[in-house]
Scaffold this active site. Structure first.
Site, PDB file in Angstrom:
ATOM      1  N   GLY A 206       0.791  -1.230   0.000  1.00  0.00           N
ATOM      2  CA  GLY A 206       0.000   0.000   0.000  1.00  0.00           C
ATOM      3  C   GLY A 206       0.820   1.275   0.000  1.00  0.00           C
ATOM      4  CD  GLU A 242       1.587  -8.747   2.105  1.00  0.00           C
ATOM      5  OE1 GLU A 242       2.065  -9.879   2.261  1.00  0.00           O
ATOM      6  OE2 GLU A 242       0.365  -8.505   2.171  1.00  0.00           O
ATOM      7  N   GLY A 244       3.617  -3.795  -3.801  1.00  0.00           N
ATOM      8  CA  GLY A 244       3.523  -4.162  -5.212  1.00  0.00           C
ATOM      9  C   GLY A 244       3.691  -2.921  -6.067  1.00  0.00           C
ATOM     10  NE  ARG A 245      -1.247   1.330  -6.809  1.00  0.00           N
ATOM     11  CZ  ARG A 245      -2.178   1.123  -7.738  1.00  0.00           C
ATOM     12  NH1 ARG A 245      -1.994   1.586  -8.959  1.00  0.00           N
ATOM     13  NH2 ARG A 245      -3.301   0.487  -7.451  1.00  0.00           N
ATOM     14  CB  CYS A 316     -17.965   1.915 -28.574  1.00  0.00           C
ATOM     15  SG  CYS A 316     -17.216   1.149 -29.993  1.00  0.00           S
ATOM     16  CE1 TYR A 345      -2.491  -4.461  -7.840  1.00  0.00           C
ATOM     17  CE2 TYR A 345      -1.005  -2.631  -7.482  1.00  0.00           C
ATOM     18  CZ  TYR A 345      -1.567  -3.811  -7.057  1.00  0.00           C
ATOM     19  OH  TYR A 345      -1.200  -4.339  -5.838  1.00  0.00           O
TER      20      TYR A 345
HETATM   21  C1  LIG Z   1      -2.944  -8.335   1.032  1.00  0.00           C
HETATM   22  C2  LIG Z   1      -2.252  -7.408   0.107  1.00  0.00           C
HETATM   23  N1  LIG Z   1      -0.919  -7.281   0.182  1.00  0.00           N
HETATM   24  C3  LIG Z   1      -0.235  -6.460  -0.656  1.00  0.00           C
HETATM   25  C4  LIG Z   1      -0.898  -5.734  -1.628  1.00  0.00           C
HETATM   26  C5  LIG Z   1      -0.097  -4.856  -2.527  1.00  0.00           C
HETATM   27  O1  LIG Z   1      -0.486  -3.522  -2.381  1.00  0.00           O
HETATM   28  P1  LIG Z   1       0.244  -2.383  -3.194  1.00  0.00           P
HETATM   29  O2  LIG Z   1       0.387  -2.836  -4.579  1.00  0.00           O
HETATM   30  O3  LIG Z   1      -0.650  -1.200  -3.041  1.00  0.00           O
HETATM   31  O4  LIG Z   1       1.586  -2.159  -2.538  1.00  0.00           O
HETATM   32  C6  LIG Z   1      -2.296  -5.841  -1.735  1.00  0.00           C
HETATM   33  C7  LIG Z   1      -3.031  -5.080  -2.752  1.00  0.00           C
HETATM   34  O5  LIG Z   1      -4.225  -5.097  -2.853  1.00  0.00           O
HETATM   35  C8  LIG Z   1      -2.990  -6.703  -0.849  1.00  0.00           C
HETATM   36  O6  LIG Z   1      -4.325  -6.843  -0.921  1.00  0.00           O
END
Ligand SMILES: Cc1ncc(COP(=O)(O)O)c(C=O)c1O
Length: 378
Positions: A206, A242, A244-245, A316, A345
């Site tokens: 997050g 953990e 991701g983004r 469209c 994403y």
């Molecule tokens: C349980 C959990 N961990 C990690 C993430 C990764 O979040 P982010 O990509 O915002 O860092 C998410 C994203 O929805 C998640 O649901």
């Protein structure tokens, strides 16, 4: 007309990931949330840098097994896990299963017992923490994610046979800046140690990505210092994150060519090949995807007047808006637009079959070099 192309700059990703790792305390494990971008090259690039991968579906488990055979996923998470999912996670040797509810814990215990083994779990807790300014809040109120604190305490005190509760997992919000993410981590760890006697705490992902300011990054060094403070307070705890983004967003670009420019009721529209069925991020998040323009060599023909414009795709629907810009400069047919921050994403969340347009191509390298070569090919 060339098809739109996704470009992953894997050298930039490797360098970004190494600098993130370098400012985190050694005792913080860095997992990558595969859901952000499960691309093979991305996973291979991150593999030597991160401490593990968080998978959230059987598909992600399969992807990890294909791309990184022999490396057990660090975590398996997500709501609505079926018995087949839990069985697959155990078979894949996942190190920690993040359990979302007492009922899921009971099902996992039964599956583990019938396989004659035990399962190591973190309990996902929906803790009330303040997250003002976060873009997506997933905790602190009614939510399908995780269990209420009292339920987690019960599960930890009386786990079913076959389950070893190692600690707590919480992913409570997205779009957290570093001070807020640090404060959330401190609250979660403090609760987990006090109420559950957790040895391990995964405080989730997050970390914020600011699409309106592509030049800024999440303050990983500041977050690392905050986590070091948390560890100093709780020397016995193993801490995990953990993201991701914030790891992969910057390594991806979506390149596409302008098909037409038109004026409608006084406003400029730039119509490009592809659209939000390839790059859903701006539609999903409601932002303008940042882009730069690679001018077509020897361009003639109509151009926008340099004022405000809306970039749309080939779908469209009026929702197929990739970006709006007040200062992109004049844009004409054949110019190549390079949409930045398309590495998380992006393709993997896109409704790719809508209208059955061709999919994009995929390349690795420097997106600006590719755009230059593309725009000079006319
Ligand atoms: C349980 C959990 N961990 C990690 C993430 C990764 O979040 P982010 O990509 O915002 O860092 C998410 C994203 O929805 C998640 O649901």
């Amino acid at each position: 007309m060339t098809r739109p192309v996704y470009v992953h700059d894997l050298a930039a990703l490797a360098s970004d990931a190494r600098s993130i790792r370098s400012v985190l305390p050694d005792r913080v494990e860095l997992l990558y949330a595969v859901k952000a971008n499960p691309d093979r090259g991305v996973l291979e690039t991150l593999a030597p840098v991160v401490d593990g991968f968080e998978a959230a579906s059987r598909g992600e488990l399969r992807r990890l097994a294909e791309v990184l055979p022999g490396r057990s996923p660090a975590a398996f998470a997500g709501p609505g896990k079926t018995d087949e999912d839990l069985t697959a996670a155990l078979a894949a040797g996942v190190r920690r299963i993040h359990v979302e509810s007492p009922a899921e814990l009971d099902r996992l215990a039964a599956i583990a017992r019938s396989a004659g083994r035990s399962a190591d779990v973190l309990l996902r807790v929906n803790l009330p923490v303040a997250a003002p300014g976060a873009s997506l809040v997933m905790g602190g109120g009614p939510s399908p994610f995780g269990m209420e604190p009292a339920e987690a305490v019960c599960c930890a005190r009386r786990p079913p046979t076959g389950i070893r509760v190692r600690g707590v997992h919480a992913h409570l919000a997205s779009g957290l800046d570093a001070p807020l993410a640090g404060a959330v981590a401190a609250t979660v760890v403090e609760w987990a140690v006090r109420e559950v006697g957790a040895e391990e705490v995964d405080v989730g992902g997050g970390m914020a990505v600011d699409y309106a300011r592509p030049g800024t990054r999440f303050d990983w060094a500041g977050y690392g210092r905050a986590l070091a403070g948390v560890l100093a307070e709780h020397p016995g705890v193993r801490l995990r994150i953990e993201p991701g983004r914030a790891v992969t967003a910057y390594c991806g670009a979506y390149l596409t060519e302008v098909i037409e420019v038109k004026r409608s009721y006084g406003e400029w529209f730039v119509v490009v090949a592809g659209g939000t069925h390839h790059l859903r991020t701006p539609a999903a998040k409601g932002h303008a995807q940042p882009f730069t323009v690679q001018r077509r060599t020897g361009a003639g023909g109509p151009r926008t007047d340099g004022g405000p414009l809306t970039v749309v795709g080939q779908l469209c629907t009026p929702k197929d808006v990739l970006s709006r810009s007040a200062d992109a400069g004049p844009i004409g047919v054949g110019d190549v637009l390079v949409f930045a921050m398309a590495g998380a994403y992006a393709w993997n969340i896109s409704h790719r079959d809508f209208l059955l347009h061709d999919p994009p191509e995929f390349r690795t390298g420097d997106p600006h070099e590719l755009a230059e070569a593309w725009a000079s090919r006319h």
